[in-house]
Design a protein around this motif. Structure first.
Motif, PDB file in Angstrom:
ATOM      1  N   THR A 139       0.844  -1.195   0.000  1.00 36.69           N
ATOM      2  CA  THR A 139       0.000   0.000   0.000  1.00 36.69           C
ATOM      3  C   THR A 139       0.876   1.241   0.000  1.00 36.69           C
ATOM      4  O   THR A 139       2.041   1.210   0.416  1.00 36.69           O
ATOM      5  CB  THR A 139      -0.906   0.045   1.250  1.00 36.69           C
ATOM      6  OG1 THR A 139      -0.080   0.082   2.424  1.00 36.69           O
ATOM      7  CG2 THR A 139      -1.836  -1.157   1.308  1.00 36.69           C
ATOM      8  N   GLU A 140       0.295   2.346  -0.452  1.00 36.85           N
ATOM      9  CA  GLU A 140       1.005   3.626  -0.387  1.00 36.85           C
ATOM     10  C   GLU A 140       1.213   4.041   1.067  1.00 36.85           C
ATOM     11  O   GLU A 140       2.218   4.671   1.398  1.00 36.85           O
ATOM     12  CB  GLU A 140       0.203   4.704  -1.130  1.00 36.85           C
ATOM     13  CG  GLU A 140       0.134   4.522  -2.632  1.00 36.85           C
ATOM     14  CD  GLU A 140       1.472   4.746  -3.323  1.00 36.85           C
ATOM     15  OE1 GLU A 140       2.391   5.329  -2.691  1.00 36.85           O
ATOM     16  OE2 GLU A 140       1.613   4.357  -4.491  1.00 36.85           O
ATOM     17  N   THR A 141       0.263   3.676   1.938  1.00 36.27           N
ATOM     18  CA  THR A 141       0.399   4.003   3.358  1.00 36.27           C
ATOM     19  C   THR A 141       1.669   3.397   3.932  1.00 36.27           C
ATOM     20  O   THR A 141       2.443   4.065   4.629  1.00 36.27           O
ATOM     21  CB  THR A 141      -0.820   3.492   4.151  1.00 36.27           C
ATOM     22  OG1 THR A 141      -2.004   4.098   3.635  1.00 36.27           O
ATOM     23  CG2 THR A 141      -0.684   3.813   5.627  1.00 36.27           C
ATOM     24  N   ALA A 142       1.900   2.111   3.643  1.00 38.17           N
ATOM     25  CA  ALA A 142       3.108   1.451   4.135  1.00 38.17           C
ATOM     26  C   ALA A 142       4.353   2.089   3.535  1.00 38.17           C
ATOM     27  O   ALA A 142       5.367   2.277   4.223  1.00 38.17           O
ATOM     28  CB  ALA A 142       3.054  -0.034   3.813  1.00 38.17           C
ATOM     29  N   HIS A 143       4.291   2.401   2.252  1.00 37.83           N
ATOM     30  CA  HIS A 143       5.428   3.055   1.581  1.00 37.83           C
ATOM     31  C   HIS A 143       5.765   4.383   2.265  1.00 37.83           C
ATOM     32  O   HIS A 143       6.927   4.676   2.553  1.00 37.83           O
ATOM     33  CB  HIS A 143       5.082   3.280   0.109  1.00 37.83           C
ATOM     34  CG  HIS A 143       6.133   4.035  -0.659  1.00 37.83           C
ATOM     35  ND1 HIS A 143       6.177   5.420  -0.669  1.00 37.83           N
ATOM     36  CD2 HIS A 143       7.167   3.620  -1.422  1.00 37.83           C
ATOM     37  CE1 HIS A 143       7.195   5.811  -1.411  1.00 37.83           C
ATOM     38  NE2 HIS A 143       7.812   4.745  -1.879  1.00 37.83           N
ATOM     39  N   ASN A 144       4.737   5.173   2.530  1.00 36.32           N
ATOM     40  CA  ASN A 144       4.965   6.481   3.130  1.00 36.32           C
ATOM     41  C   ASN A 144       5.471   6.361   4.570  1.00 36.32           C
ATOM     42  O   ASN A 144       6.331   7.138   5.002  1.00 36.32           O
ATOM     43  CB  ASN A 144       3.683   7.313   3.078  1.00 36.32           C
ATOM     44  CG  ASN A 144       3.277   7.655   1.654  1.00 36.32           C
ATOM     45  OD1 ASN A 144       4.097   7.609   0.737  1.00 36.32           O
ATOM     46  ND2 ASN A 144       2.007   7.975   1.453  1.00 36.32           N
ATOM     47  N   ARG A 145       4.936   5.401   5.306  1.00 35.34           N
ATOM     48  CA  ARG A 145       5.432   5.176   6.665  1.00 35.34           C
ATOM     49  C   ARG A 145       6.919   4.835   6.649  1.00 35.34           C
ATOM     50  O   ARG A 145       7.692   5.315   7.479  1.00 35.34           O
ATOM     51  CB  ARG A 145       4.671   4.020   7.321  1.00 35.34           C
ATOM     52  CG  ARG A 145       3.346   4.390   7.910  1.00 35.34           C
ATOM     53  CD  ARG A 145       2.807   3.216   8.709  1.00 35.34           C
ATOM     54  NE  ARG A 145       1.497   3.510   9.247  1.00 35.34           N
ATOM     55  CZ  ARG A 145       0.793   2.675   9.998  1.00 35.34           C
ATOM     56  NH1 ARG A 145       1.305   1.477  10.273  1.00 35.34           N
ATOM     57  NH2 ARG A 145      -0.386   3.005  10.462  1.00 35.34           N
TER      58      ARG A 145
END
Length: 378
Positions: A139-145
């Motif tokens: 997910t983009e969320t995991a990438h951004n984290r």
């Protein structure tokens, strides 16, 4: 095409990591490409090896990572599934010496990226990313984290979504009453208790909904707590007066029976307690099947459902959960509009498309990886 060595838990172990690895391996080798599974097991697992397993790394074996790495080095690319606690050592730290021992390029798939890791978890994940040839988040969320909260090279990280099976073509077995569905391994944190409380608030609907809770208790939960969580759900349902409307299916569905069950649902309910979950295979399967979803605001749901094929509600709020379910069941045309929002997403979520992206990444790594020259041939 490069050959693939896969490191992960694997069936007959029943967990999300094993299911994911099995599907990815099957699709990457479907054209006859050579592949092999290095399966990670602990003492509670069924130790029988399925076809395709070429080595077993028992978490009880001291320095088992050495033999596991040696087997992975016989392939062109190592595809490693990462989750804290899967591998031996504190926080699964034995994965690190394995990665450093690999002489072939590696792709590490991160199933969890914590927003507030311990210092040890943060350091371990940063070292894993450094040792890996490439890293995948789903997910983009995991990438951004990962990019914001950890010291890593952003160029190493690629977002490839969790894959989904083809369910849309399975005939929809519609029922006479609205059918709500949750599936997956059960245990504390699954949030089924909140769905039961929401169901109790929907008893004025005509006809009243039914609710299927499909799945075995998670093996790790069963090992330490037995069936206490499931028993508590039965008691709560009786207290709320909805026990008659809930079907607990204490089985692990295969893909064929699961597809039929998903297609019979009017909506999928994901009432998870987690505020950390950046990847949910159940969510992806539901969305790809074109079934509307009501989910709590865990990160993957917020990313995928906001403005898309479902509704997001606060955690541990049965009134909000019931209101969202009621809206989908009663508001004319809403369910169809939510389902229609899947179409632009669906093709990219199917396993063949997802596996093709892993294949492209693997080919790029192999092309950039200098050949290993042995001392004898030098």
């Amino acid at each position: 095409m490069p050959s693939y060595g896969f490191l992960s838990t694997h069936p007959p172990t029943r967990c999300g990591l094993a299911t994911f690895n099995s599907a990815l391996a099957a699709h990457l080798t479907a054209d006859g490409t050579r592949g092999g599974i290095v399966r990670v097991t602990d003492r509670s697992d069924d130790q029988r090896a399925e076809p395709g397993v070429v080595h077993t790394w028992s978490t009880r074996a001291q320095f088992g990572w050495r033999d596991a790495a040696a087997v992975l080095n016989t392939f062109d690319v190592a595809v490693v599934q990462h989750e804290y606690g899967v591998y031996p050592g504190t926080d699964g730290k034995d994965i690190l010496p394995l990665l450093r021992r690999l002489t072939v390029p590696s792709i590490v798939v991160l199933h969890t990226v914590l927003r507030r890791p311990s210092a040890r978890q943060k350091s371990l994940l940063e070292q894993i990313v450094t040792a890996a040839g490439a890293v995948v988040t789903m997910t983009e969320t995991a990438h951004n984290r990962l990019a914001v909260g950890y010291t890593v090279r952003p160029g190493k990280v690629t977002v490839i979504p969790h894959g989904a099976d083809e369910h849309v073509r399975v005939p929809a077995d519609r029922r006479t009453r609205p059918h709500l569905l949750t599936w997956g391994l059960l245990g504390p944190g699954k949030g089924i208790e909140w769905a039961l409380r929401a169901l109790a608030r929907l008893q004025d609907l005509d006809p009243t909904p039914t609710y299927t809770v499909a799945g075995r208790t998670h093996p790790k939960v069963a090992e330490h707590q037995g069936e206490a969580y499931r028993a508590g759900l039965h008691r709560l349902g009786a207290q709320l007066g909805v026990a008659h409307a809930v079907d607990y299916q204490d089985i692990y569905h295969n893909q064929r029976t699961l597809a039929g069950l998903i297609r019979s649902a009017d909506l999928v309910v994901l009432p998870y307690d987690s505020r950390e979950q950046v990847t949910s295979g159940v969510l992806i399967e539901a969305v790809a099947a074109g079934v509307p979803v009501v989910a709590t605001a865990f990160p993957h749901a917020v990313e995928l459902l906001t403005g898309g094929p479902g509704l997001v509600v606060p955690h541990q709020d049965p009134a909000a959960l019931a209101a969202a379910i009621r809206r989908i069941l009663n508001e004319p045309g809403l369910a169809a509009r939510l389902a229609s929002r899947v179409r632009p997403l669906a093709a990219d979520l199917r396993w063949p498309a997802v596996a093709a992206r892993y294949g492209t990444l693997a080919e790029r790594l192999v092309a950039a990886h200098p050949p290993v020259v042995s001392a004898a041939s030098a």
